[in-house]
Design a protein around this motif. Structure first.
Motif, PDB file in Angstrom:
ATOM      1  N   GLU A  21     -12.804  78.843   0.747  1.00  0.00           N
ATOM      2  CA  GLU A  21     -13.928  77.912   0.756  1.00  0.00           C
ATOM      3  C   GLU A  21     -13.548  76.518   0.270  1.00  0.00           C
ATOM      4  O   GLU A  21     -14.260  75.551   0.518  1.00  0.00           O
ATOM      5  CB  GLU A  21     -15.044  78.457  -0.141  1.00  0.00           C
ATOM      6  CG  GLU A  21     -15.790  79.648   0.440  1.00  0.00           C
ATOM      7  CD  GLU A  21     -16.618  79.236   1.638  1.00  0.00           C
ATOM      8  OE1 GLU A  21     -17.236  78.154   1.608  1.00  0.00           O
ATOM      9  OE2 GLU A  21     -16.622  79.985   2.624  1.00  0.00           O
ATOM     10  N   PHE A  22     -12.415  76.403  -0.447  1.00  0.00           N
ATOM     11  CA  PHE A  22     -12.083  75.148  -1.112  1.00  0.00           C
ATOM     12  C   PHE A  22     -12.047  73.956  -0.170  1.00  0.00           C
ATOM     13  O   PHE A  22     -12.622  72.913  -0.440  1.00  0.00           O
ATOM     14  CB  PHE A  22     -10.741  75.266  -1.844  1.00  0.00           C
ATOM     15  CG  PHE A  22     -10.205  73.932  -2.296  1.00  0.00           C
ATOM     16  CD1 PHE A  22     -10.802  73.255  -3.343  1.00  0.00           C
ATOM     17  CD2 PHE A  22      -9.135  73.332  -1.651  1.00  0.00           C
ATOM     18  CE1 PHE A  22     -10.337  72.011  -3.752  1.00  0.00           C
ATOM     19  CE2 PHE A  22      -8.661  72.095  -2.045  1.00  0.00           C
ATOM     20  CZ  PHE A  22      -9.269  71.444  -3.104  1.00  0.00           C
ATOM     21  N   LEU A  29     -15.987  67.394  -3.618  1.00  0.00           N
ATOM     22  CA  LEU A  29     -14.874  67.446  -4.568  1.00  0.00           C
ATOM     23  C   LEU A  29     -13.679  66.659  -4.053  1.00  0.00           C
ATOM     24  O   LEU A  29     -13.037  65.920  -4.807  1.00  0.00           O
ATOM     25  CB  LEU A  29     -14.475  68.904  -4.823  1.00  0.00           C
ATOM     26  CG  LEU A  29     -13.246  69.117  -5.718  1.00  0.00           C
ATOM     27  CD1 LEU A  29     -13.483  68.507  -7.095  1.00  0.00           C
ATOM     28  CD2 LEU A  29     -12.932  70.606  -5.830  1.00  0.00           C
ATOM     29  N   ILE A  30     -13.384  66.817  -2.761  1.00  0.00           N
ATOM     30  CA  ILE A  30     -12.256  66.091  -2.182  1.00  0.00           C
ATOM     31  C   ILE A  30     -12.470  64.583  -2.295  1.00  0.00           C
ATOM     32  O   ILE A  30     -11.553  63.818  -2.634  1.00  0.00           O
ATOM     33  CB  ILE A  30     -12.052  66.498  -0.709  1.00  0.00           C
ATOM     34  CG1 ILE A  30     -11.606  67.969  -0.635  1.00  0.00           C
ATOM     35  CG2 ILE A  30     -11.018  65.596  -0.030  1.00  0.00           C
ATOM     36  CD1 ILE A  30     -11.525  68.507   0.777  1.00  0.00           C
ATOM     37  N   HIS A  31     -13.705  64.131  -2.032  1.00  0.00           N
ATOM     38  CA  HIS A  31     -14.014  62.706  -2.156  1.00  0.00           C
ATOM     39  C   HIS A  31     -13.810  62.246  -3.597  1.00  0.00           C
ATOM     40  O   HIS A  31     -13.261  61.161  -3.848  1.00  0.00           O
ATOM     41  CB  HIS A  31     -15.459  62.447  -1.721  1.00  0.00           C
ATOM     42  CG  HIS A  31     -15.898  61.023  -1.924  1.00  0.00           C
ATOM     43  ND1 HIS A  31     -15.451  59.995  -1.132  1.00  0.00           N
ATOM     44  CD2 HIS A  31     -16.723  60.461  -2.851  1.00  0.00           C
ATOM     45  CE1 HIS A  31     -15.988  58.863  -1.546  1.00  0.00           C
ATOM     46  NE2 HIS A  31     -16.765  59.119  -2.594  1.00  0.00           N
ATOM     47  N   THR A  83     -10.792  59.151  -7.636  1.00  0.00           N
ATOM     48  CA  THR A  83     -10.054  59.141  -8.896  1.00  0.00           C
ATOM     49  C   THR A  83      -8.603  58.722  -8.665  1.00  0.00           C
ATOM     50  O   THR A  83      -8.039  57.952  -9.445  1.00  0.00           O
ATOM     51  CB  THR A  83     -10.095  60.537  -9.548  1.00  0.00           C
ATOM     52  OG1 THR A  83     -11.444  60.935  -9.735  1.00  0.00           O
ATOM     53  CG2 THR A  83      -9.379  60.523 -10.897  1.00  0.00           C
ATOM     54  N   GLY A  84      -8.007  59.221  -7.573  1.00  0.00           N
ATOM     55  CA  GLY A  84      -6.638  58.833  -7.250  1.00  0.00           C
ATOM     56  C   GLY A  84      -6.511  57.350  -6.982  1.00  0.00           C
ATOM     57  O   GLY A  84      -5.540  56.713  -7.391  1.00  0.00           O
ATOM     58  N   ARG A  85      -7.530  56.783  -6.302  1.00  0.00           N
ATOM     59  CA  ARG A  85      -7.514  55.346  -6.021  1.00  0.00           C
ATOM     60  C   ARG A  85      -7.545  54.551  -7.321  1.00  0.00           C
ATOM     61  O   ARG A  85      -6.851  53.543  -7.467  1.00  0.00           O
ATOM     62  CB  ARG A  85      -8.708  54.976  -5.140  1.00  0.00           C
ATOM     63  CG  ARG A  85      -8.684  53.511  -4.687  1.00  0.00           C
ATOM     64  CD  ARG A  85      -9.918  53.154  -3.882  1.00  0.00           C
ATOM     65  NE  ARG A  85     -10.040  53.997  -2.705  1.00  0.00           N
ATOM     66  CZ  ARG A  85     -11.121  54.716  -2.418  1.00  0.00           C
ATOM     67  NH1 ARG A  85     -12.166  54.712  -3.238  1.00  0.00           N
ATOM     68  NH2 ARG A  85     -11.166  55.450  -1.317  1.00  0.00           N
ATOM     69  N   LYS A  86      -8.343  54.994  -8.298  1.00  0.00           N
ATOM     70  CA  LYS A  86      -8.410  54.312  -9.593  1.00  0.00           C
ATOM     71  C   LYS A  86      -7.061  54.353 -10.306  1.00  0.00           C
ATOM     72  O   LYS A  86      -6.712  53.443 -11.052  1.00  0.00           O
ATOM     73  CB  LYS A  86      -9.487  54.950 -10.464  1.00  0.00           C
ATOM     74  CG  LYS A  86     -10.911  54.722  -9.979  1.00  0.00           C
ATOM     75  CD  LYS A  86     -11.905  55.409 -10.887  1.00  0.00           C
ATOM     76  CE  LYS A  86     -13.345  55.192 -10.398  1.00  0.00           C
ATOM     77  NZ  LYS A  86     -14.334  55.904 -11.254  1.00  0.00           N
ATOM     78  N   TRP A 100      -1.265  59.520  -0.489  1.00  0.00           N
ATOM     79  CA  TRP A 100      -2.010  60.669   0.033  1.00  0.00           C
ATOM     80  C   TRP A 100      -1.305  61.272   1.242  1.00  0.00           C
ATOM     81  O   TRP A 100      -1.326  62.494   1.450  1.00  0.00           O
ATOM     82  CB  TRP A 100      -3.440  60.253   0.397  1.00  0.00           C
ATOM     83  CG  TRP A 100      -4.280  59.972  -0.813  1.00  0.00           C
ATOM     84  CD1 TRP A 100      -4.804  58.776  -1.194  1.00  0.00           C
ATOM     85  CD2 TRP A 100      -4.687  60.912  -1.813  1.00  0.00           C
ATOM     86  NE1 TRP A 100      -5.503  58.900  -2.367  1.00  0.00           N
ATOM     87  CE2 TRP A 100      -5.455  60.207  -2.774  1.00  0.00           C
ATOM     88  CE3 TRP A 100      -4.473  62.280  -2.013  1.00  0.00           C
ATOM     89  CZ2 TRP A 100      -5.998  60.814  -3.894  1.00  0.00           C
ATOM     90  CZ3 TRP A 100      -5.021  62.896  -3.133  1.00  0.00           C
ATOM     91  CH2 TRP A 100      -5.772  62.161  -4.056  1.00  0.00           C
ATOM     92  N   ALA A 101      -0.650  60.443   2.049  1.00  0.00           N
ATOM     93  CA  ALA A 101       0.069  60.962   3.213  1.00  0.00           C
ATOM     94  C   ALA A 101       1.196  61.897   2.795  1.00  0.00           C
ATOM     95  O   ALA A 101       1.493  62.887   3.477  1.00  0.00           O
ATOM     96  CB  ALA A 101       0.614  59.807   4.046  1.00  0.00           C
TER      97      ALA A 101
END
Length: 216
Positions: free
Chosen positions: A6-7, A13-15, A20-23, A31-32
């Motif tokens: 289901e993840f 959650l992915i968004h 958070t990664g962008r920050k 991400w690639a």
């Protein structure tokens, strides 16, 4: 259906992870890389608590420099030093009182990889790495220190690069306290040069030296 299957459908959650990664400075290129299986083999042990991350610094460990006291400090404009960029305007203008040439301690470190003066979209700059206190508020103090470092280099000291590589310091623009200027001291052949310009997001090469005069 298991939680594992289901993840991938939990787009909220992915968004949140992407935001958070962008920050933290992760962009499209980072991400690639996560789309490749071998990258997951490297980071999964960290996420599962089976390994630790060792952060590689962009700068070498600092080396302490002690400058001896001198009786009569000489301004850069009275030395055999060539000025470039804004250097003549900053250091070559009307006379100013030189600070006391007492014994001083400062530090230098070298760049392990290319790095900019200021922060870029994907990483902190040199000033952020070292702290804003690395920016000297006194032009006469920087004048004094550069002169002493050049004298030491002429006597065989290894505090400054003498092979054309940059030796970088930072000062506040005396005409605009909000603007930071870089000071590049370099030697080509037998001549010393000082180049001053606005601190930018363009990168210095790895191996260049950064002077931190915060301990003065």
């Amino acid at each position: 259906m298991s939680s594992a299957s289901e993840f991938g459908k939990d787009f909220g959650l992915i968004h949140e992870v992407v935001v958070t990664g962008r920050k933290a400075g992760a962009g499209q290129a980072e991400w690639a890389k996560l789309a490749h299986e071998d990258m997951w083999y490297k980071i999964l042990p960290v996420l599962q608590g089976r390994a630790e991350v060792t952060i590689k610094s962009c700068l070498t460990a600092p080396t302490v420099i002690t400058l001896s006291a001198v009786k009569k400090p000489k301004r850069l404009k009275h030395r055999n030093v060539y000025f470039y960029g804004m250097a003549d305007k900053i250091f070559g203008g009307e006379d100013y009182e030189m600070p006391e040439a007492k014994e001083r301690t400062l530090e230098w470190c070298d760049l392990n990889e290319p790095l900019a003066d200021l922060d870029t979209d994907d990483r902190p700059g040199i000033i952020s790495e070292l702290g804003e206190a690395v920016v000297v508020n006194s032009v006469p103090l920087m004048d004094l220190i550069i002169g002493q470092l050049i004298d030491n280099a002429e006597d065989g000291s290894g505090d400054l690069h003498t092979d054309g590589k940059a030796n970088i310091g930072y000062i506040c623009n005396p005409e605009n306290s909000k603007q930071v200027l870089y000071v590049n001291v370099f030697r080509i052949g037998g001549d010393w040069g000082v180049y001053v310009g606005p601190a930018l997001a363009c990168q210095w090469r790895d191996g260049y030296r950064v002077l931190s005069v915060t301990a003065t």
